[in-house]
Each structure stands twice: as C-alpha cells, then as structure tokens.
Write an enzyme that holds these catalytic residues in place. Sequence first.
Site, PDB file in Angstrom:
ATOM      1  N   GLU A   1     -38.929  37.137   8.395  1.00 17.36           N
ATOM      2  CA  GLU A   1     -37.763  35.766   8.511  1.00 17.36           C
ATOM      3  C   GLU A   1     -37.490  35.420  10.252  1.00 17.36           C
ATOM      4  OE1 GLU A   1     -36.498  38.091   4.958  1.00 17.36           O
ATOM      5  OE2 GLU A   1     -36.966  38.108   7.118  1.00 17.36           O
TER       6      GLU A   1
ATOM      7  N   LYS B   1     -48.535  47.012 -10.175  1.00 19.29           N
ATOM      8  CA  LYS B   1     -47.458  46.853 -10.955  1.00 19.29           C
ATOM      9  C   LYS B   1     -47.315  46.670 -12.925  1.00 19.29           C
ATOM     10  CE  LYS B   1     -44.172  44.386  -8.227  1.00 19.29           C
ATOM     11  NZ  LYS B   1     -44.281  42.755  -7.900  1.00 19.29           N
TER      12      LYS B   1
ATOM     13  N   ARG C   1     -30.868  37.579   8.804  1.00 18.28           N
ATOM     14  CA  ARG C   1     -32.111  38.895   9.379  1.00 18.28           C
ATOM     15  C   ARG C   1     -32.947  37.667  10.254  1.00 18.28           C
ATOM     16  NH1 ARG C   1     -34.773  42.839   5.440  1.00 18.28           N
ATOM     17  NH2 ARG C   1     -36.290  43.409   6.683  1.00 18.28           N
TER      18      ARG C   1
END
Length: 629
Positions: free
Chosen positions: A365, A279, A393
């Site tokens: 979740e 990243k 979700r």
Amino acid sequence: MPHTLLDRIASPADLRTLDGAQLERLADELRDFLLHSISSTGGHLAANLGTVELTIALHRVFNTPEDRLVWDVGHQAYAHKILTGRREAMGGLRRKNGIAGFPRRTESPYDTFGVGHSSTSISAALGMALAAQRQQSERKAIAVIGDGALTAGMAYEALNHAGGLGADLLVVLNDNDMSISPNVGAMSNYLTSLLSSPIYSTLRQGGKEILKHLPPVWEMAQRTREHLRGMIMPGTLFEEMGFRYFGPVDGHDLGTLIKTLDNLRQIKGPRLLHVVTRKGQGYRPAEEDPVAYHGVSRFDPEHGIVKPTAPPAPSYTQIFGQWLCDMAARDERLMAITPAMREGSGLVAFSEQFPERYFDVAIAEQHALTLAAGMACDGLKPVVAIYSTFLQRAYDQLIHDIALQNLPVLFAIDRAGVVGPDGPTHAGSFDLSYLRCIPNMLIMAPADENECRQMLYTGFCHDGPAAVRYPRGQGPGATVEHAMTALPVGRGEIIREGREVALLCFGSLLSAALAAAEHLDATIVNMRFVKPLDEALIDELSGRHRLLVTIEDNAVAGGGGSAVNEYLATRNSRPALLNLGLPDRFLEHASRDELLAESGLDVAGIERQVRARLELVRPASVARQNAIR
C-alpha cells in the site's frame, strides 16, 4: 465422511498421540469437515483447504500454545481453530456472538497474535522470540506466512532485522501460488529432511570451522556453494538476509512435513522452511478456481458455487469498475493502481481492456500511493482503488507524498464504514476521521449509486487529492446515469423540508435517515461533501431548526459530525446538536445490518435517539423563550 478421529481431538495434545496412518486419516476428515462447515457458514475456503497437513504438522511437532504459533493474515487458520478446541463453534463462524474469522488473542490461548492484515507475522513472532530470549526460555516462535504476504515491505523489514540479530525464529513460507515441478518430488523432500537433520547441521558447522583455517579453500568453497545455490535453489535471498533456508517441501506430504519440522525444532537461529501447498486442495472446484473460492458465501458442496441466473443489482464496487473503464476511454491520462485487490476492487474489466494502464503493486500500500504521486507529478491522472482499512497502512505516504504536494490523485475507497463478518480488522470505520484532518483533501461520501459515479468524476476532475468513500455491497437502487457531471464542490442538498429537526446525512445512510425523517417530520439533508463542508447550508439550517443531527457510517470522533460541531463553535447561532455514528469501540463481526442496528444507525435507532434528544432540547428552549418574554 465420518469424523471418528476428528471427534476425538479436543486440543493439539490429542493429535500428538496418533500414529502416521491416523494422522493421514485425520487430515482427510479435517478437510471434509472444513468443506462442509464453510459451505454452510461462508468464509475463506481455498486457503484453508490448502493448509490442513501443515496445520496438523505444526501442532504435532511444536508444544502449542507454549510455543508461539503466529498465522499471517489468518485466512488459512480455520484448521488451527478446529484443532484447538473450537470445532463445535465453527457453526457460528463470523456471525454475531460467534467465533471470529481470524485468530484473536481474546478467543483462545492458541491464538498468540491477533491478525487480519497481511505481513505482520514475522515481526510479531520475532518480538516473541526476543521475549523468550530475554526470559531465558526455551519457548519457540514460529511465523506462518503466505507467498502473497511476502510482497509487502514489512515482511522484508522483519526478515532483515531477524537475520541481523540471529534470533531463534522459524519462518514457514506457505507457497500456494505454484505447483511442485517434477524435479521437486520425493528426492527433494528427502534432501530437505537430510539438510535439516541434527547430523547434517553438526557436520556442516564442523566443516566450516575446518575450512576457515584454510583460507583459499574456504573462499573457493563459499563461491562454489553460492553459485550452485543460486542456480538450483530459491533460497539465496533468505540466506543473504541471515536465514538458513530449507525446502521446498511438499506441503501435502504429512510425513515429510513432520520429520522436517521436528529436525528444524532442534536447530537454533533464524531459519526458513519453504512449503509448497495447493489452494483448494482436495476439492476440485476450488483447485481449479482458487480466486472464486477464496472467500465464499453459503453454497452446496455437491454443485459448487452457482452463478445467479439473473444478474443482481450492481454494487458500489461494480459502479466504480464501470466508471473507471468509461473514464479511461475518455482520458488517456488515467492510470489505475491497486494493492493486490483486482477482483475485490472491481478492476477485472479495466485490467483486461487497458492492461498497459493497470498496475497491481501486490500487497504494498505504501508503494501504491507514492507510485501514484510520481505519476501525478508528470502529468498522469492516477486512480488508487483501495479498501478503507488498507489505506490506513499508507497514511504517511498519503500525507507526505500526495497531500503535502497537492497532487491530483483520486482515491476510490471501497469497504468504507461497517463491513460485517470479517470483523474489526477489516472495518472501514475511520477514513472520514483520518482523511478530514489532512490539508488539501477533497472528501466525498455518496448516498447512492448514481452519486457515486458522479463523485468519482468530480474527484477525477479536481486538481488535487480527492477521495470518494463508499460501502461494501449494493446501494438503494438508484438509476445510474451514463453521463458524467461534476458536482458543485462543497455543496449539499435539502431532500425534504420538515420542522424542529434537521438530519444532516453524510453518505450511504441517507435512505435510513429518510425513513426516520418521515416519522419525525424532520428536514433531511444530503451533505455529500465532508471536506469542504457546506457552511452556508449549515448556517441556514441552524437558523430555523431546534436540533441538528449528523448521521454517518464512520466513527463519531473526528468524522463529519465533528466537522459540523467545529464550524458551529465559531458561530453565534448554536442549535442543539446530536452526532450519530459508529461508537468509540471496535465493532465485532456480524452482518452489516446487525452492526448498524447495534450502533443505532438503522431507522428505529435513528428515530429513537432523535426523540430522546428532543425531549432534552424542548424544555430548555421553552425556558429560553420565557426568559425573553
């Protein structure tokens, strides 16, 4: 850096004409363009800098858009947008009437699937692979998924299904959370290229057929192979799920990526390529702090992100984070749970002060909510910190595991209502609607920062499921009291007395409603509770006002205004009603202020709509009075 090669790329067909050296140069130009473009508009930086070579390689090898390329989440898809004809549009990224921050089907034929939430790519690409099979097409399907997205159960459900079907699907795992260790260098890249080559595949399959005729030898070979793979290669899990595993490959070695992908394109069936990227690659501040440079506002690339000299006013997220630490110090039963949103939800300080009571469950979740339910069953007091859009979700777990059992779980729902540049996938437009219909729920919407703190305390003290929903960013600047006082459940408050019109405000739009009320000489009410509703207050207001107006930063359908409508439908006194909220459509990306104005929820919009409704109400009221006379 001059972008002489990048300027020539209008579509992936153009980069397929470049040689190896030119592609390397293109990667440098593309990374430079990304850095300067994102620093001027804001957006997701670190992940996009890390996928430059991978994006070039995918579009070089595969015949996009005929071959279906599906990006997971879409945080890393800016290079994809640039290479597919949208370079000039990047100046309007995530701005009103500009291009979206995520792939969208309506924006380009190269955006084969609309994304924004995590872990959907494998399921979608599998569906596309099955469609190609049904249509007897040679079209390829490729899912690009990050290592973080593999923490969600949906990704494994898709992998399990694809492996069982033997589908012609390529999954590219973009692993950007670990560096390449010394023993994974040029030799590993060479071996991966060899393992993915057509010659090796033919020999491997032929060897299987020969050994199968010699059962003891075949059994020993299988045991030896699995033992060795389990020791030295990370792909055993994927192999067990029916995928052929290749990698890891250096995601910044463009030549190896292209060669490996070209080989994999010739192979049929479920296969997974493990690509290791970094990243922030190529921009040192982002390499050193990828979290800070994940999503950025405008900044100067020469100096990086500069922290403000004076601390800004606290946001709702920071108010929650401070309350959580204060409450945890008072009550040892408090446990904090988040689905991979420690920084975004304001949990950094808590995770450092109370590490044994902090649970980051990754992008899971559903698990987060049922974990909280289990804790609540045995005497703990869990607080689930979650974005409104991500709570969607786990709706089944919210109903089945928490509300049905009336368990004391507090939901701190961040990013509620209009969010802004991230667009409709991240908007919290529906939480009041989908929460209000669930029995046992206590639902609160604070009008300012202090009320947020007191509501969090009220919800924590409540013996059942409770939700406090608050918007992104800062509030009106109310003084936050350190003391915590539980609010009377189901009680609103009249803030201003007026004539004819009463504005009933649910949550963060109270300041705009107050300004409009001054112009309208209207009564203004802070309703505070969406459930239970202050029915006595509504009765009082409806008895002495010609028009009741409900105002909320939520979809009109099913929200606080609907609750008022439903209650008044049972009463004899029925004043005229006007429900103001988010319209029945998905709002595009723009700033929060722009979206509120577009929805008629700024001061001018509220005043305009109320006056228009009054013009219709007054003649009818006069007619009724004349009839009585």
